[in-house]
Design an enzyme around this catalytic site. Structure first.
Site, PDB file in Angstrom:
ATOM      1  N   ASN A  22      -3.080   4.547 -12.837  1.00  0.00           N
ATOM      2  CA  ASN A  22      -3.799   4.632 -11.580  1.00  0.00           C
ATOM      3  C   ASN A  22      -5.284   4.728 -11.916  1.00  0.00           C
ATOM      4  O   ASN A  22      -5.657   4.833 -13.089  1.00  0.00           O
ATOM      5  CB  ASN A  22      -3.330   5.882 -10.804  1.00  0.00           C
ATOM      6  CG  ASN A  22      -3.540   5.767  -9.310  1.00  0.00           C
ATOM      7  OD1 ASN A  22      -4.517   5.197  -8.839  1.00  0.00           O
ATOM      8  ND2 ASN A  22      -2.597   6.313  -8.555  1.00  0.00           N
ATOM      9  N   ASN A  30       4.268   7.212  -6.153  1.00  0.00           N
ATOM     10  CA  ASN A  30       2.904   7.507  -6.604  1.00  0.00           C
ATOM     11  C   ASN A  30       2.807   8.979  -6.990  1.00  0.00           C
ATOM     12  O   ASN A  30       2.749   9.849  -6.127  1.00  0.00           O
ATOM     13  CB  ASN A  30       1.916   7.172  -5.469  1.00  0.00           C
ATOM     14  CG  ASN A  30       0.481   7.288  -5.925  1.00  0.00           C
ATOM     15  OD1 ASN A  30       0.196   7.993  -6.889  1.00  0.00           O
ATOM     16  ND2 ASN A  30      -0.416   6.602  -5.235  1.00  0.00           N
ATOM     17  N   MET A  56     -10.059   6.300  -0.723  1.00  0.00           N
ATOM     18  CA  MET A  56      -9.551   5.742   0.525  1.00  0.00           C
ATOM     19  C   MET A  56      -8.880   6.809   1.396  1.00  0.00           C
ATOM     20  O   MET A  56      -8.945   6.759   2.617  1.00  0.00           O
ATOM     21  CB  MET A  56      -8.552   4.624   0.260  1.00  0.00           C
ATOM     22  CG  MET A  56      -9.053   3.520  -0.656  1.00  0.00           C
ATOM     23  SD  MET A  56     -10.453   2.653   0.031  1.00  0.00           S
ATOM     24  CE  MET A  56      -9.625   1.664   1.266  1.00  0.00           C
ATOM     25  N   GLY A 101      -6.038  -4.927  -9.640  1.00  0.00           N
ATOM     26  CA  GLY A 101      -6.578  -4.192  -8.500  1.00  0.00           C
ATOM     27  C   GLY A 101      -8.002  -4.619  -8.195  1.00  0.00           C
ATOM     28  O   GLY A 101      -8.241  -5.522  -7.374  1.00  0.00           O
ATOM     29  N   THR A 102      -8.953  -4.041  -8.892  1.00  0.00           N
ATOM     30  CA  THR A 102     -10.375  -4.305  -8.619  1.00  0.00           C
ATOM     31  C   THR A 102     -10.703  -5.797  -8.649  1.00  0.00           C
ATOM     32  O   THR A 102     -11.390  -6.314  -7.765  1.00  0.00           O
ATOM     33  CB  THR A 102     -11.240  -3.535  -9.633  1.00  0.00           C
ATOM     34  OG1 THR A 102     -10.982  -2.123  -9.488  1.00  0.00           O
ATOM     35  CG2 THR A 102     -12.715  -3.801  -9.421  1.00  0.00           C
ATOM     36  N   ASN A 124     -13.226   4.435  -5.447  1.00  0.00           N
ATOM     37  CA  ASN A 124     -12.655   4.566  -4.111  1.00  0.00           C
ATOM     38  C   ASN A 124     -12.128   5.958  -3.861  1.00  0.00           C
ATOM     39  O   ASN A 124     -11.628   6.636  -4.768  1.00  0.00           O
ATOM     40  CB  ASN A 124     -11.521   3.537  -3.901  1.00  0.00           C
ATOM     41  CG  ASN A 124     -10.184   4.095  -4.349  1.00  0.00           C
ATOM     42  OD1 ASN A 124      -9.499   4.795  -3.585  1.00  0.00           O
ATOM     43  ND2 ASN A 124      -9.796   3.825  -5.569  1.00  0.00           N
ATOM     44  N   LYS A 178       0.882  -1.178   0.000  1.00  0.00           N
ATOM     45  CA  LYS A 178       0.000   0.000   0.000  1.00  0.00           C
ATOM     46  C   LYS A 178       0.912   1.218   0.000  1.00  0.00           C
ATOM     47  O   LYS A 178       1.972   1.213   0.646  1.00  0.00           O
ATOM     48  CB  LYS A 178      -0.880   0.014   1.257  1.00  0.00           C
ATOM     49  CG  LYS A 178      -1.636   1.340   1.467  1.00  0.00           C
ATOM     50  CD  LYS A 178      -2.648   1.623   0.362  1.00  0.00           C
ATOM     51  CE  LYS A 178      -3.231   3.056   0.465  1.00  0.00           C
ATOM     52  NZ  LYS A 178      -4.095   3.384  -0.715  1.00  0.00           N
ATOM     53  N   THR A 179       0.566   2.252  -0.727  1.00  0.00           N
ATOM     54  CA  THR A 179       1.394   3.460  -0.775  1.00  0.00           C
ATOM     55  C   THR A 179       1.621   3.979   0.639  1.00  0.00           C
ATOM     56  O   THR A 179       0.659   4.284   1.356  1.00  0.00           O
ATOM     57  CB  THR A 179       0.721   4.536  -1.638  1.00  0.00           C
ATOM     58  OG1 THR A 179       0.545   4.013  -2.962  1.00  0.00           O
ATOM     59  CG2 THR A 179       1.573   5.789  -1.713  1.00  0.00           C
ATOM     60  N   LEU A 223      -5.537   7.294   1.354  1.00  0.00           N
ATOM     61  CA  LEU A 223      -4.183   6.821   1.718  1.00  0.00           C
ATOM     62  C   LEU A 223      -4.086   6.240   3.127  1.00  0.00           C
ATOM     63  O   LEU A 223      -3.167   6.561   3.878  1.00  0.00           O
ATOM     64  CB  LEU A 223      -3.172   7.956   1.592  1.00  0.00           C
ATOM     65  CG  LEU A 223      -2.391   8.044   0.305  1.00  0.00           C
ATOM     66  CD1 LEU A 223      -1.562   9.305   0.294  1.00  0.00           C
ATOM     67  CD2 LEU A 223      -1.513   6.834   0.111  1.00  0.00           C
ATOM     68  N   CYS A 250       0.085  11.885  -6.244  1.00  0.00           N
ATOM     69  CA  CYS A 250       0.130  12.542  -4.940  1.00  0.00           C
ATOM     70  C   CYS A 250      -0.330  14.000  -5.083  1.00  0.00           C
ATOM     71  O   CYS A 250      -0.200  14.602  -6.149  1.00  0.00           O
ATOM     72  CB  CYS A 250       1.529  12.475  -4.354  1.00  0.00           C
ATOM     73  SG  CYS A 250       2.823  12.780  -5.526  1.00  0.00           S
TER      74      CYS A 250
HETATM   75  C1  LIG Z   1      -5.371   9.660  -4.415  1.00  0.00           C
HETATM   76  C2  LIG Z   1      -4.322   9.759  -3.328  1.00  0.00           C
HETATM   77  C3  LIG Z   1      -4.994   9.669  -1.958  1.00  0.00           C
HETATM   78  C4  LIG Z   1      -3.631  11.108  -3.452  1.00  0.00           C
HETATM   79  C5  LIG Z   1      -3.260   8.667  -3.529  1.00  0.00           C
HETATM   80  C6  LIG Z   1      -3.651   7.267  -3.079  1.00  0.00           C
HETATM   81  C7  LIG Z   1      -4.636   6.588  -3.971  1.00  0.00           C
HETATM   82  C8  LIG Z   1      -5.882   6.188  -3.523  1.00  0.00           C
HETATM   83  C9  LIG Z   1      -6.345   6.445  -2.135  1.00  0.00           C
HETATM   84  O1  LIG Z   1      -5.654   6.038  -1.172  1.00  0.00           O
HETATM   85  O2  LIG Z   1      -7.438   7.076  -2.053  1.00  0.00           O
HETATM   86  N1  LIG Z   1      -6.767   5.556  -4.345  1.00  0.00           N
HETATM   87  C10 LIG Z   1      -6.444   5.288  -5.660  1.00  0.00           C
HETATM   88  O3  LIG Z   1      -7.248   4.718  -6.426  1.00  0.00           O
HETATM   89  N2  LIG Z   1      -5.225   5.666  -6.126  1.00  0.00           N
HETATM   90  C11 LIG Z   1      -4.306   6.314  -5.340  1.00  0.00           C
HETATM   91  O4  LIG Z   1      -3.209   6.640  -5.840  1.00  0.00           O
END
Ligand SMILES: CC(C)(C)CCc1c(C(=O)O)[nH]c(=O)[nH]c1=O
Length: 309
Positions: A193, A127, A70, A269-270, A68, A44-45, A72, A130
């Protein structure tokens, strides 16, 4: 047929892995990917400090994919680095990916300097979706900032590094972005992404809580855009910069198309979120069956060989 592949100086027994964000939050999830047919995993990032992420519901599956926002959520840089260093002892023959993002330019440099100074021997995925300074689009859509960031990074970062990119939609952007990436010794770029800021509605309501329901779109919806980004950069980048294909992979045929467009590795992913790690075995077998039928022994027999009319 074999679906093994190479990225930089690293060989992988299988060209499939998870996409950052899916099945990679903690040791338990990452262990499941290690024990699956996947050739490797990406974490996970990670950010400098751990983050709870956005309020739930923040992920939603639909028939055609997912949305999504999320925010991060992650256990923090140190958690993932410690685990990756442990795996270098228990799985010395394998190479793993470490996904990172700074919430600021300073954080990004702090993270990458920690990786540079560490004993991490794997591949780093930065990533570039960002956030930028408020009022400016995400870094990857701000090519001047992207170039400045990569210039500064490569002044001190000497380990294998690739970038995770959002989709581009204009041919001129493919040209401009490729011109920037070609200036740097990148190990790979990862396209794509999720498609940013989509909206999914059920009955009369959005389906995720953050951002009034706006979120990144994945799954079947995005394969045409993913394939176009993979192929556009494959045609424009120095061959030393490999392409990781991500987006819309449900079957071996979808993976075949990503590789035909030039991908050396395919991330899931999905589909992985919906089906679990057994998806790796299913999709690998489906790709091998296609290769056997066509007489392709390795993915290099058809990688990048998309036919035009
Ligand atoms: C969108 C960010 C929260 C800046 C980076 C993390 C990220 C997220 C996330 O953690 O919301 N979801 C994604 O589909 N791609 C991403 O690169």
């Amino acid at each position: 047929a074999t679906t093994k592949t190479k990225i930089g100086d690293f060989e992988f027994e299988n060209c499939f892995m998870n996409a950052a964000g899916v099945y990679c939050y903690d040791k338990n999830e990452l262990e499941q990917v290690i024990n699956s047919q996947a050739g490797t995993f990406v974490t996970k990032t990670a950010t400098l400090q751990s983050r709870p992420g956005n309020p739930e519901p923040r992920y939603h599956d639909t028939n055609l994919g997912s949305i999504n926002s999320m925010g991060l959520p992650n256990l923090g840089f140190d958690y993932y680095l410690e685990y990756l260093l442990e795996l270098q002892k228990t799985h010395p023959d394998r190479t793993f990916f470490f996904s990172l993002v700074g919430m600021s330019t300073e954080d990004t440099h702090a993270l990458l300097k920690k990786v540079q100074e560490s004993d991490f021997k794997g591949i780093t995925e930065l990533n570039l979706s960002c956030p930028n300074v408020p009022g400016k689009p995400q870094i990857a859509y701000d090519l001047e900032t992207t170039e400045k960031l990569l210039t500064d990074i490569f002044s001190y970062f000497k380990k294998p590094l690739g970038v995770k990119l959002p989709p581009y939609f204009d041919i001129v952007h493919f040209d401009q972005a490729a011109a920037v990436f070609n200036k740097f010794p990148l190990t790979f770029i990862n396209c794509i992404n999720s498609i940013g800021n989509g909206l999914v509605i059920e009955d009369e309501s959005v389906v995720i809580k953050p951002k009034n329901g706006f979120g990144g779109i994945g799954g079947e919806y995005i394969k045409p855009t993913a394939l176009a980004n993979v192929h556009a950069f494959y045609k424009r980048l120095n061959p030393s910069i490999k392409i990781i294909g991500t987006g819309g992979v449900l079957t071996g045929q979808d993976a075949f198309e990503h590789i035909l467009c030039g991908a050396s590795m395919v991330q899931i992913g999905t589909t992985l979120h919906k089906e679990g790690p057994s998806a790796f075995e299913r999709i690998t077998n489906e790709l091998k069956a296609i290769m056997d039928k066509k007489g392709y022994k390795t993915i290099e027999d058809f990688r990048g060989k998309l036919k035009y009319l």
